[in-house]
Design a protein around this motif. Structure first.
Motif, mmCIF file in Angstrom:
data_model
loop_
_atom_site.group_PDB
_atom_site.id
_atom_site.type_symbol
_atom_site.label_atom_id
_atom_site.label_comp_id
_atom_site.label_asym_id
_atom_site.label_seq_id
_atom_site.Cartn_x
_atom_site.Cartn_y
_atom_site.Cartn_z
ATOM 1 N N HIS A 79 0.586 -1.273 -0.026
ATOM 2 C CA HIS A 79 0.025 0.289 0.141
ATOM 3 C C HIS A 79 0.768 1.203 0.297
ATOM 4 O O HIS A 79 0.312 2.532 0.053
ATOM 5 C CB HIS A 79 -0.891 -0.053 1.124
ATOM 6 C CG HIS A 79 -1.350 -1.352 1.549
ATOM 7 N ND1 HIS A 79 -2.449 -1.981 0.709
ATOM 8 C CD2 HIS A 79 -1.379 -2.161 2.448
ATOM 9 C CE1 HIS A 79 -2.860 -3.074 1.079
ATOM 10 N NE2 HIS A 79 -2.087 -3.424 2.329
ATOM 11 N N ASP A 102 -8.159 -10.760 2.733
ATOM 12 C CA ASP A 102 -8.812 -10.042 1.678
ATOM 13 C C ASP A 102 -8.811 -8.505 1.960
ATOM 14 O O ASP A 102 -9.561 -7.728 2.710
ATOM 15 C CB ASP A 102 -10.538 -10.651 1.519
ATOM 16 C CG ASP A 102 -11.030 -9.667 0.519
ATOM 17 O OD1 ASP A 102 -10.586 -9.112 -0.140
ATOM 18 O OD2 ASP A 102 -12.287 -9.997 0.418
ATOM 19 N N ILE A 103 -7.771 -8.004 1.297
ATOM 20 C CA ILE A 103 -7.360 -6.690 1.330
ATOM 21 C C ILE A 103 -8.540 -5.717 1.064
ATOM 22 O O ILE A 103 -8.634 -4.680 1.483
ATOM 23 C CB ILE A 103 -5.972 -6.284 0.929
ATOM 24 C CG1 ILE A 103 -6.286 -6.563 -0.686
ATOM 25 C CG2 ILE A 103 -4.932 -6.715 1.562
ATOM 26 C CD1 ILE A 103 -5.117 -5.954 -1.491
ATOM 27 N N ASN A 104 -9.572 -5.872 0.229
ATOM 28 C CA ASN A 104 -10.647 -5.232 -0.204
ATOM 29 C C ASN A 104 -11.845 -5.263 0.749
ATOM 30 O O ASN A 104 -12.691 -4.395 0.626
ATOM 31 C CB ASN A 104 -11.270 -5.844 -1.478
ATOM 32 C CG ASN A 104 -9.937 -5.679 -2.582
ATOM 33 O OD1 ASN A 104 -9.854 -4.325 -2.697
ATOM 34 N ND2 ASN A 104 -9.766 -6.599 -3.253
ATOM 35 N N SER A 105 -11.745 -6.109 1.672
ATOM 36 C CA SER A 105 -12.734 -6.121 2.765
ATOM 37 C C SER A 105 -12.272 -5.635 4.102
ATOM 38 O O SER A 105 -12.818 -6.024 5.258
ATOM 39 C CB SER A 105 -13.601 -7.277 2.796
ATOM 40 O OG SER A 105 -12.699 -8.172 3.458
ATOM 41 N N ARG A 106 -11.088 -4.953 4.168
ATOM 42 C CA ARG A 106 -10.651 -4.632 5.544
ATOM 43 C C ARG A 106 -10.677 -3.019 5.556
ATOM 44 O O ARG A 106 -11.442 -2.263 5.139
ATOM 45 C CB ARG A 106 -9.105 -5.125 5.655
ATOM 46 C CG ARG A 106 -9.399 -6.854 5.655
ATOM 47 C CD ARG A 106 -7.913 -7.279 5.945
ATOM 48 N NE ARG A 106 -7.310 -6.782 7.111
ATOM 49 C CZ ARG A 106 -6.269 -7.043 7.226
ATOM 50 N NH1 ARG A 106 -5.151 -7.608 6.541
ATOM 51 N NH2 ARG A 106 -5.435 -6.618 8.506
ATOM 52 N N GLU A 108 -9.867 0.973 4.741
ATOM 53 C CA GLU A 108 -10.102 1.435 3.527
ATOM 54 C C GLU A 108 -8.427 1.864 2.931
ATOM 55 O O GLU A 108 -8.332 1.280 1.827
ATOM 56 C CB GLU A 108 -10.418 2.977 3.800
ATOM 57 C CG GLU A 108 -10.703 3.864 2.519
ATOM 58 C CD GLU A 108 -11.783 3.409 1.641
ATOM 59 O OE1 GLU A 108 -12.926 2.735 2.141
ATOM 60 O OE2 GLU A 108 -11.401 3.493 0.275
ATOM 61 N N ARG A 110 -6.177 -0.334 2.905
ATOM 62 C CA ARG A 110 -5.546 -1.560 2.343
ATOM 63 C C ARG A 110 -6.130 -2.002 0.816
ATOM 64 O O ARG A 110 -5.661 -2.739 0.134
ATOM 65 C CB ARG A 110 -5.807 -2.812 3.246
ATOM 66 C CG ARG A 110 -5.050 -2.593 4.488
ATOM 67 C CD ARG A 110 -5.464 -3.963 5.533
ATOM 68 N NE ARG A 110 -5.028 -3.614 6.748
ATOM 69 C CZ ARG A 110 -3.642 -3.583 7.372
ATOM 70 N NH1 ARG A 110 -2.770 -3.975 6.669
ATOM 71 N NH2 ARG A 110 -3.671 -3.312 8.757
ATOM 72 N N ARG A 111 -7.068 -0.993 0.472
ATOM 73 C CA ARG A 111 -7.651 -1.331 -0.664
ATOM 74 C C ARG A 111 -6.687 -0.904 -2.087
ATOM 75 O O ARG A 111 -6.894 -1.521 -2.986
ATOM 76 C CB ARG A 111 -9.031 -0.603 -0.762
ATOM 77 C CG ARG A 111 -10.082 -1.201 -0.080
ATOM 78 C CD ARG A 111 -11.467 -0.681 -0.307
ATOM 79 N NE ARG A 111 -12.189 -1.364 0.843
ATOM 80 C CZ ARG A 111 -13.441 -0.917 0.936
ATOM 81 N NH1 ARG A 111 -13.913 -0.132 0.494
ATOM 82 N NH2 ARG A 111 -14.114 -1.386 2.154
ATOM 83 N N SER A 113 -3.328 -0.846 -4.053
ATOM 84 C CA SER A 113 -1.983 -1.556 -4.128
ATOM 85 C C SER A 113 -1.207 -0.994 -5.374
ATOM 86 O O SER A 113 -1.731 -1.096 -6.427
ATOM 87 C CB SER A 113 -2.467 -2.912 -4.343
ATOM 88 O OG SER A 113 -0.926 -3.500 -4.688
#
Ligand code: DQA
Length: 141
Positions: A79, A102-106, A108, A110-111, A113
């Protein structure tokens, strides 16, 4: 075919760090799983882990002309690191990005990359299996 598997910071703390997110298996178990997956697929792997951004840049640069593919879990550097993105672009080796969670559901933050701007494929949220999926993708199996 030779594949370099790179794990970034704090992944050496698997089993201890946030087990509700990353599971209870330790880093040695992850390395064993990657080696066993590579054996089953029939591909050579080299494993590298570092907590230091510059060391990760160095190992990517030294992969040039040596490895045919890279599997990378850049961990927190995912990130933040333009330097790792630029190193991957510099060597132009086919790369797959992996995240245990799952970086997309943690969070903001982490979304996004940086590495995804170069990686051909991302497997996130499959636990250890993501590494096997990445090896299969790169070997076409
Ligand atoms: C991680 C996700 C990152 O956001 C985090 O900083 C890590 C591990 C994963 O494997 O899920 O250290 O890359």
């Amino acid at each position: 075919m030779k594949i370099l598997v790179i794990n970034g910071p704090n992944l050496n703390m698997l089993g201890i760090r946030e087990p509700a997110i990353y599971g209870s298996q330790n880093f040695a178990a992850l390395e064993r799983f990657i080696r066993e997956s590579a054996n089953a697929i029939g591909v050579d792997v080299s494993l590298f882990q570092s907590n230091h951004e510059g060391e990760i840049v160095d190992v990517i640069q030294s992969a040039y002309g040596v490895f045919d593919g890279i599997v990378i879990n850049p961990a927190a550097y995912t990130h933040t690191s333009v330097a790792i993105l630029d190193a991957l672009k510099a060597v132009s080796i086919p790369t797959v990005e992996v995240h245990i969670s799952d970086i997309n559901s943690r969070d903001e933050f982490r979304r996004f990359s940086f590495v995804s701007l170069y990686a051909e494929k991302v497997y996130a949220g499959y636990g250890f299996d993501g590494y096997k999926m990445a090896l299969e993708y790169l070997t076409g199996k």
